[in-house]
Motif scaffolding. Structure first.
Motif, short mmCIF file in Angstrom:
data_model
loop_
_atom_site.label_atom_id
_atom_site.label_comp_id
_atom_site.label_asym_id
_atom_site.label_seq_id
_atom_site.Cartn_x
_atom_site.Cartn_y
_atom_site.Cartn_z
N THR A 41 4.21 1.29 2.06
CA THR A 41 3.95 0.26 3.20
C THR A 41 4.00 -1.22 2.48
O THR A 41 3.06 -1.36 1.45
CB THR A 41 2.63 0.23 4.19
N ARG B 163 -8.41 -10.62 3.11
CA ARG B 163 -9.09 -9.93 2.08
C ARG B 163 -8.71 -10.50 0.69
O ARG B 163 -9.55 -10.65 -0.17
CB ARG B 163 -8.88 -8.33 2.22
N GLN C 62 -13.57 -8.46 10.56
CA GLN C 62 -13.14 -7.88 11.65
C GLN C 62 -14.39 -6.84 12.55
O GLN C 62 -14.26 -6.54 13.55
CB GLN C 62 -11.74 -6.97 11.49
N PHE D 285 0.77 -1.27 0.05
CA PHE D 285 -0.03 0.17 0.06
C PHE D 285 0.77 1.30 -0.06
O PHE D 285 1.41 1.45 1.00
CB PHE D 285 -0.94 0.00 1.26
N ALA E 252 2.47 -4.37 3.19
CA ALA E 252 1.63 -5.14 4.16
C ALA E 252 1.99 -6.79 3.97
O ALA E 252 1.84 -7.27 5.34
CB ALA E 252 0.13 -4.88 3.75
N PRO F 71 0.45 -9.64 15.63
CA PRO F 71 0.06 -8.20 16.31
C PRO F 71 -0.76 -7.28 15.57
O PRO F 71 -0.69 -7.60 14.28
CB PRO F 71 1.60 -7.47 16.63
N ASN F 72 -1.42 -6.28 15.89
CA ASN F 72 -1.76 -5.37 15.27
C ASN F 72 -1.03 -4.69 14.02
O ASN F 72 0.17 -4.55 14.00
CB ASN F 72 -2.23 -4.10 15.78
N GLY F 73 -1.61 -4.78 12.71
CA GLY F 73 -0.74 -4.40 11.70
C GLY F 73 0.41 -5.43 10.98
O GLY F 73 1.04 -5.20 9.97
N ALA F 74 0.33 -6.65 11.47
CA ALA F 74 1.17 -7.83 11.00
C ALA F 74 0.76 -8.05 9.64
O ALA F 74 1.59 -8.62 8.90
CB ALA F 74 1.07 -8.87 11.81
N GLY F 75 -0.40 -7.80 9.30
CA GLY F 75 -0.88 -8.31 7.81
C GLY F 75 -2.15 -9.13 7.54
O GLY F 75 -2.22 -9.87 6.58
N LYS F 76 -2.70 -9.53 8.64
CA LYS F 76 -3.45 -10.66 8.75
C LYS F 76 -4.85 -10.43 8.09
O LYS F 76 -5.33 -11.11 7.16
CB LYS F 76 -4.25 -10.87 10.34
N THR F 77 -5.34 -9.13 8.24
CA THR F 77 -6.66 -8.84 7.45
C THR F 77 -6.19 -8.83 6.06
O THR F 77 -7.12 -9.07 5.21
CB THR F 77 -7.06 -7.39 8.13
N THR F 78 -5.04 -8.17 5.67
CA THR F 78 -4.79 -8.27 4.16
C THR F 78 -4.61 -9.65 3.63
O THR F 78 -5.21 -9.85 2.50
CB THR F 78 -3.38 -7.54 4.12
N1 LIG Z 1 -6.17 -0.13 2.61
C1 LIG Z 1 -4.96 0.26 3.02
N2 LIG Z 1 -4.22 1.34 2.87
C2 LIG Z 1 -2.99 1.60 3.29
N3 LIG Z 1 -2.39 0.74 4.09
C3 LIG Z 1 -3.11 -0.29 4.60
C4 LIG Z 1 -4.40 -0.62 3.96
N4 LIG Z 1 -4.78 -2.04 4.63
C5 LIG Z 1 -3.75 -2.35 5.44
N5 LIG Z 1 -2.68 -1.41 5.29
C6 LIG Z 1 -1.58 -1.50 6.19
O1 LIG Z 1 -0.97 -2.88 5.99
C7 LIG Z 1 -0.35 -3.24 7.06
C8 LIG Z 1 -1.10 -4.53 7.55
O2 LIG Z 1 -2.43 -4.33 7.83
P1 LIG Z 1 -3.48 -5.30 8.17
O3 LIG Z 1 -3.52 -6.53 7.11
O4 LIG Z 1 -4.80 -4.65 8.51
O5 LIG Z 1 -3.02 -5.85 9.70
P2 LIG Z 1 -3.53 -6.62 10.86
O6 LIG Z 1 -5.03 -7.25 10.25
O7 LIG Z 1 -2.73 -7.96 11.03
O8 LIG Z 1 -3.84 -5.93 11.85
C9 LIG Z 1 -0.60 -2.11 8.25
O9 LIG Z 1 0.65 -1.48 8.01
C10 LIG Z 1 -1.61 -1.41 7.74
O10 LIG Z 1 -1.63 0.16 8.10
#
Ligand SMILES: Nc1ncnc2c1ncn2[C@@H]1O[C@H](COP(=O)(O)OP(=O)(O)O)[C@@H](O)[C@H]1O
Ligand SMILES: [Mg+2]
Length: 341
Positions: free
Chosen positions: A25, A56, A92, A22, A27, A46-53
């Motif tokens: 970043t 998705r 989430q 992104f 991710a 942890p938060n920001g690790a990339g799990k949700t990415t």
């Molecule tokens: N749509 C987006 N635009 C910019 N940065 C993103 C976006 N989605 C996630 N990120 C960044 O990618 C990294 C991983 O995010 P995320 O997958 O949400 O982590 P987690 O779910 O483990 O907390 C983080 O640094 C987050 O800020």
């Protein structure tokens, strides 16, 4: 660390070399994982690790920059529609319509999945029953508690009988009682044969529910295996003492040294001694015999096995639930808190 696995017929999810950026970043920085059909994978980080990415991308909501992924034997980009029909997703953040009742929410999702009206209503009724929401079925979702909403959300993600279910932090923000109830529902789904990829920041949750775990930090896989395999990586059990007076510690170390399988750790400030040992409870009895007659006043004693918190700390240098910071300084390893577990 094992490389990318060769896809097998029994793998419901196969992920190879996923990269997602992104802007500046990164991710995901080359994530590989597989989930065997009918099993539960805990994706920890942890938060920001990339799990949700990861979630998705696997649920077709986002395209990776590099790498490929298959879910239920289907490519998430080429066969996106078929993937969507085969999976369920609980995000989430709950995606419930506030103004519709629980029943109406489920009926609507059923209709979105193109179930005939009568079928959608039947399914809605079954799911309300299963998730203990019958009494609240005709109330608008905005009157639901956090735990009820989350249950409604999972119920909605099951409307199409998915073979593969994605649960993104299903218990974050829930109170302990709702969390326990949710764990039971998830365990039941797993027992019923649904393949589940569950993300969590709670190590206890992964320990309870997941057959295997993949730990990610800053977009990279840093460990994988069963809970026992991960725990074995941080070593075996330790005998831990807290005394009322730190000056007793050096003498205790000498008395107990024959039991140590590795160098004992002494922390004078917290008046603690932590000593790697092997064997079961008898080592604790032996240690107490060796201290018999010593003047040390023991405040607390315990035999402690590493838990996933220790694993996480050892792997990442920070605790699992700590909010990630940009702090690159090596963190001092805290002295583990005592007590037999
Ligand atoms: N749509 C987006 N635009 C910019 N940065 C993103 C976006 N989605 C996630 N990120 C960044 O990618 C990294 C991983 O995010 P995320 O997958 O949400 O982590 P987690 O779910 O483990 O907390 C983080 O640094 C987050 O800020
Ligand atoms: Mg997330």
């Amino acid at each position: 660390m094992p490389g990318p696995s060769v896809p097998r017929m029994t793998d419901s999810i196969v992920v190879e070399g996923l990269v997602k950026r992104f802007g500046a970043t990164t991710a995901l920085d080359g994530v590989d994982l597989t989930v065997t059909e009918g099993s539960v994978l805990g994706l920890l980080g942890p938060n920001g690790a990339g799990k949700t990415t990861v979630v998705r991308i696997l649920t077709t909501l986002l395209e990776a920059d590099e790498g490929r992924a298959q879910v239920a034997g289907l490519d998430v980009v080429r066969d996106a529609d078929a993937v969507r029909a085969a999976i369920g997703l609980t995000g989430q953040y709950a995606a419930v319509d506030e103004y519709l009742t629980g029943f109406e929410n489920l009926e609507m999702v059923g209709r979105l999945y193109r179930l005939p009206k009568i079928e959608a209503r039947k399914r809605a009724g079954e799911l309300l029953e299963r998730f203990d929401l019958v009494a609240a079925a005709n109330r608008p979702a905005k009157t639901y508690s956090g735990g009820m909403r989350r249950r409604l959300d999972i119920a909605a993600s099951l409307i199409n009988n998915p073979r593969v279910l994605f649960l993104d932090e299903p218990t974050t923000g829930l109170d302990p009682r709702s969390r326990l109830a949710m764990w039971e529902f998830i365990a039941e789904l797993a027992d019923g044969g649904t393949t589940i990829l569950l993300t969590t920041q709670y190590l206890e949750e992964a320990d309870r529910l997941a057959d295997r775990m993949v730990v990610i930090d800053r977009g990279r896989v840093i460990a994988r295996g069963t809970a026992d395999e991960l725990k074995a990586q941080v070593g075996g059990q330790r005998l831990e003492f807290t005394v009322t007076d730190a000056t007793a510690l050096p003498g205790m170390v000498e008395a107990l040294r024959p039991l140590a399988v590795d160098e004992p750790l002494v922390d004078l400030a917290s008046r603690r001694l932590s000593m790697p040992v092997s064997g079961g409870a008898e080592v604790l009895a032996d240690a107490l015999r060796r201290l018999d007659g010593s003047t040390a006043q023991i405040f607390d004693v315990g035999l402690r096995r590493p838990d996933l918190d220790d694993v996480f700390l050892a792997l990442t240098g920070h605790a699992a639930e700590e909010v990630a910071t940009d702090d690159e300084e090596p963190h001092e390893a805290p002295v583990p808190t005592g007590g037999a577990r």
